[in-house]
Design a protein around this motif. Structure first.
Motif, PDB file in Angstrom:
ATOM      1  N   TRP A 186      -6.685   0.936   8.435  1.00 36.54           N
ATOM      2  CA  TRP A 186      -7.603   1.195   7.185  1.00 36.54           C
ATOM      3  C   TRP A 186      -9.193   0.544   6.613  1.00 36.54           C
ATOM      4  CZ3 TRP A 186      -7.083   5.695   4.833  1.00 36.54           C
ATOM      5  CH2 TRP A 186      -5.146   5.858   4.675  1.00 36.54           C
ATOM      6  N   ARG A 207      -9.502   8.129   6.994  1.00 35.10           N
ATOM      7  CA  ARG A 207      -8.668   7.496   7.606  1.00 35.10           C
ATOM      8  C   ARG A 207      -8.280   8.891   8.405  1.00 35.10           C
ATOM      9  NH1 ARG A 207      -4.351   3.993  10.331  1.00 35.10           N
ATOM     10  NH2 ARG A 207      -4.406   4.281  12.012  1.00 35.10           N
ATOM     11  N   SER A 213      -0.584   5.897   3.228  1.00 35.58           N
ATOM     12  CA  SER A 213      -1.366   4.654   2.913  1.00 35.58           C
ATOM     13  C   SER A 213      -0.716   3.954   2.047  1.00 35.58           C
ATOM     14  CB  SER A 213      -2.193   5.185   2.401  1.00 35.58           C
ATOM     15  OG  SER A 213      -1.953   6.083   1.309  1.00 35.58           O
TER      16      SER A 213
END
Length: 759
Positions: A186, A207, A213
């Protein structure tokens, strides 16, 4: 079992920011060589609201002349003083998209880096001039901008201290910055909570190829985008449903509010890397033929029913491998749309319960492998509840909205036709500085220039070694070449006149290249897999198959700044190279049976004129290619599909090492080639035609090579023939295995018959 979907209109989640695609790396180039009518229809299928894919955002490459995957996007600034924002096709597509959908979001990112961007001041000028040119020439205001290299380095100081304040100062304060378009982690996400300046400079966290996430990121206060993910592979409907799963999972698991597929269209030859994936195929500009993939209508199940600014209903968003669903609502009208996906092999029963939503019925649209985007009978709500069953391998949308349609082309879709010969290009019909039709630059910059052989226009490779761009982090840019013409050409002569200028640097070794039967452009910096003749500035020449030199010599009368002619002739397995009408060499080789033409050079200035592709003798000039998965091809034994790599035709590769396993089919035609992979783990197989054994092939090679002819035969009599390959299960001593890897058949003058048998 019944799956219950609870839809509460008072429990809205994050704000939806669209589903879209990327135009980059030359993958859109052939679209703008289509006839005007078909080009118009294609763009409507991509961008027109409630018509086709109805894409809601478009991401454009900021060109650098570097190869980002399958080709180059020309740079708008090749030096501090050079500037031409009209190069390439990205901004033209953005303009066409905006004309069809005024609310579409525009984003931009670069892959490579022009060599002159040596400090932040120059880098800023490069970005600023892109935004200014987009606005002044194309009337475009970009919504987002990625500050740094795609999937590469990301400079926080550059974003905070230079780019953000510069854009605010120079009239582009509305352009939002994002970061960091990474595939590894990330990236900047863990940093933003401890860096207020960075967080305040960004409008989104981005991303690639990731649908979940960390919790800390979900709570950071910035939107999260899946800013690049796969467009579906073309060869299986399941890949379209996989994309739908990724769209749903991106929010259900990752709280990502934007999904971007790469590429937005496949308007490029499929012998370059990362092809055979798209929602719309447009690689036949000489006829105008194009193909709408089922995946386009899978996208429509989202984009025609949910609009920018709608809100997710989190309790009605869920993803799992067998089934998933996604729900959004228009907070102004209270309209709601529920997309339900069944990737399993069984029927799944669903119950939808609506709370705090006023509706009497839900409109239903369905897509499966047999039928796409079909409106079904409305389902009436009873006690704010509906029940329905979803068939295996399908997607449906339930909605309170109306106005959707399965759009139809205004103009006929022409039949697909192979590239016709003779073809002659004198380059006199183009604007200066533009790319000629049918070319796909893999490196360098091949543009229309003055100073042709007849004093008019010509094609010119304009980049010198000092202008070679800094490579994209994920692949090297090869020495300059461009690919053009039909991929199924086999027996033909290709030629051009050329003039090589003085070397730009004293010690630089320059050359001119002509190639034929280009069937594979790899991710390396090598010249493509084709038969090619290279003539260097000192008169040395090499005739090669890909990187393998087959003949070499020197011409005594070569001179710089003078027009000469190069030609190559491919007749079955006889390959000849010519210089000024004289034969340099003739070799016999059957490694590459078909492919398009190549024009190339080093990073030195070369002009080209009178480019020709012509028939040779009475031999058929084209072949017909079949995947090993095509109807009529019988496979017996333990053949397995071993991957979807774009190195292979159609992203298919069948493998067996079991003695006795067979491939068999009946066919008509006078010549046949079997295409596959040679490598250190490959072994032997026996070939039978018309029940008689004609060859034993050995697929061993110390180097792995794709799309190679494992077996070719010419001069067959007209009529029906039977082909059979039998795996031997043995290999030579140096080989590490007995694999036979197959992925295509090429026929000349005939076709595979559907009633074949194994004999």
């Amino acid at each position: 079992m019944t799956v219950t979907i609870m839809v509460d209109g008072k429990k809205s989640g994050r704000t939806y920011q669209g589903i879209g695609g990327v135009t980059s790396n030359g993958m859109t180039k052939l679209l703008y060589e289509y006839p005007e009518n078909q080009q118009k229809d294609i763009l409507n299928f991509l961008f027109r609201p409630k018509f086709g894919a109805s894409l809601q955002m478009l991401k454009v490459e900021i060109g650098s002349d570097a190869n980002g995957t399958g080709g180059t996007e020309p740079s708008h600034m090749r030096s501090e003083t050079d500037y031409d924002i009209t190069r390439g096709v990205g901004l033209r597509m953005a303009q066409d998209a905006k004309q069809r959908s005024k609310d579409i979001l525009l984003d931009a990112i670069r892959w490579g880096t022009p060599s002159w961007l040596t400090d932040n001041e120059r880098k800023y000028r490069y970005y600023l001039n892109f935004l200014k040119g987009a606005k002044d020439i194309f009337g475009l205001d970009f919504d987002y901008l990625a500050p740094d290299e795609n999937e590469g380095d990301y400079s926080i100081d550059w974003v905070v201290d230079v780019l953000r304040p510069g854009l605010d100062r120079d009239g582009f304060s509305k352009v939002k910055l994002s970061g960091a378009d990474s595939t590894e982690d990330w990236n900047i996400a863990p940093i933003i909570e401890g860096n207020a300046d960075l967080k305040n400079s960004l409008a989104a966290i981005t991303r690639h190829y990731k649908q979940d996430s960390p919790q800390s990121l979900k709570e950071c206060g910035l939107p999260i985008f899946n800013s690049e993910d796969l467009a579906p592979f073309r060869n299986k409907f399941s890949f379209a449903l996989d994309m739908a799963y990724k769209i749903i999972r991106s929010y259900a698991s990752g709280k990502m509010v934007q999904y971007v597929m790469h590429p937005v269209i496949e308007a490029i030859y499929d012998n370059v890397p990362y092809t055979c994936k798209s929602i719309l195929l447009a690689a036949n500009p000489w006829t105008g033929h194009y193909e709408i993939q089922p995946s386009l209508w899978v996208v429509a199940h989202f984009t025609q029913f949910i609009q920018l600014g709608w809100h997710y209903i989190d309790s009605a968003c869920y993803s799992s491998v067998p089934y998933s669903y996604l729900t959004l609502q228009d907070s102004r009208t209270q309209d709601v749309s529920i997309i339900v996906l069944n990737r399993s092999e069984a029927i799944v029963n669903f119950e939808v319960r609506l709370e705090n939503i006023s509706a009497s019925c839900l409109h239903v649209w369905l897509t499966d492998e047999d039928q796409q985007f079909i409106q079904k009978k409305d389902i009436r709500l009873i006690d704010n509840k509906v029940c329905f069953s979803l068939v295996p391998k399908s997607i449906c949308t339930l909605t309170t909205t109306t106005g959707q349609q399965k759009g139809h082309a205004e103009f006929d879709i022409p039949k697909e036709m192979q590239f016709s010969l003779p073809y002659h290009e004198d380059f006199n019909s183009y604007e200066l500085g533009k790319q000629p039709k049918y070319t796909i630059d893999q490196s360098g910059a091949f543009e229309i220039s003055t100073g042709g052989k007849d004093g008019r226009q010509c094609l010119k490779q304009v980049l010198v070694n000092s202008q070679k761009p800094i490579d994209w982090e994920r692949r090297p840019t090869p020495l300059p070449y461009t690919i053009l013409g039909g991929q199924e050409l086999t027996n033909y002569k290709v030629s051009f006149d050329f003039c090589m200028e003085e070397m730009p640097e004293r010690d630089y070794v320059g050359y001119v290249l002509l190639g034929a039967r280009c069937n594979h452009a790899s991710l390396t910096c090598d010249i493509p897999e084709c038969y090619n003749v290279r003539l260097y500035h000192n008169g040395r020449w090499f005739l090669s198959c890909g990187q393998i030199v087959l003949a070499a010599g020197r011409v005594r009368d070569f001179s710089l700044c003078t027009w000469h002619e190069l030609a190559m002739c491919c007749e079955q397995d006889k390959i000849s190279a010519f210089y000024n009408g004289t034969v340099l060499a003739t070799i016999v080789d059957q490694s590459i049976p078909s492919g398009n033409s190549v024009i190339g050079s080093g990073y030195n200035i070369v002009k080209y004129d009178n480019f020709k592709i012509e028939k040779t003798g009475n031999l058929p000039e084209t072949c017909r290619r079949y995947s090993l998965c095509a109807d009529g091809i019988e496979k017996t034994g333990k053949w397995t599909e071993v991957g979807n790599a774009a190195d292979n035709y159609y992203r298919t590769l069948l493998r067996s090492s079991e003695k006795g396993d067979q491939i068999a089919f009946a066919f008509t035609g006078t010549a046949l080639s079997l295409i596959g992979v040679v490598d250190a783990e490959s072994g032997k197989a026996d070939i039978y035609i018309d029940k008689g054994k004609v060859a034993t092939i050995d697929c061993f090679s110390t180097s792995k090579m794709f799309r190679r002819s494992l077996f070719s035969i010419h001069g067959l009599e007209s009529g029906v023939h039977e082909f059979r390959l039998v795996v031997s299960g043995v290999h030579q001593d140096d080989a590490l295995g007995s694999n036979i890897n197959l992925n295509a058949i090429e026929l000349i003058g005939g076709l595979v018959l559907s009633d074949c048998s194994s004999g």
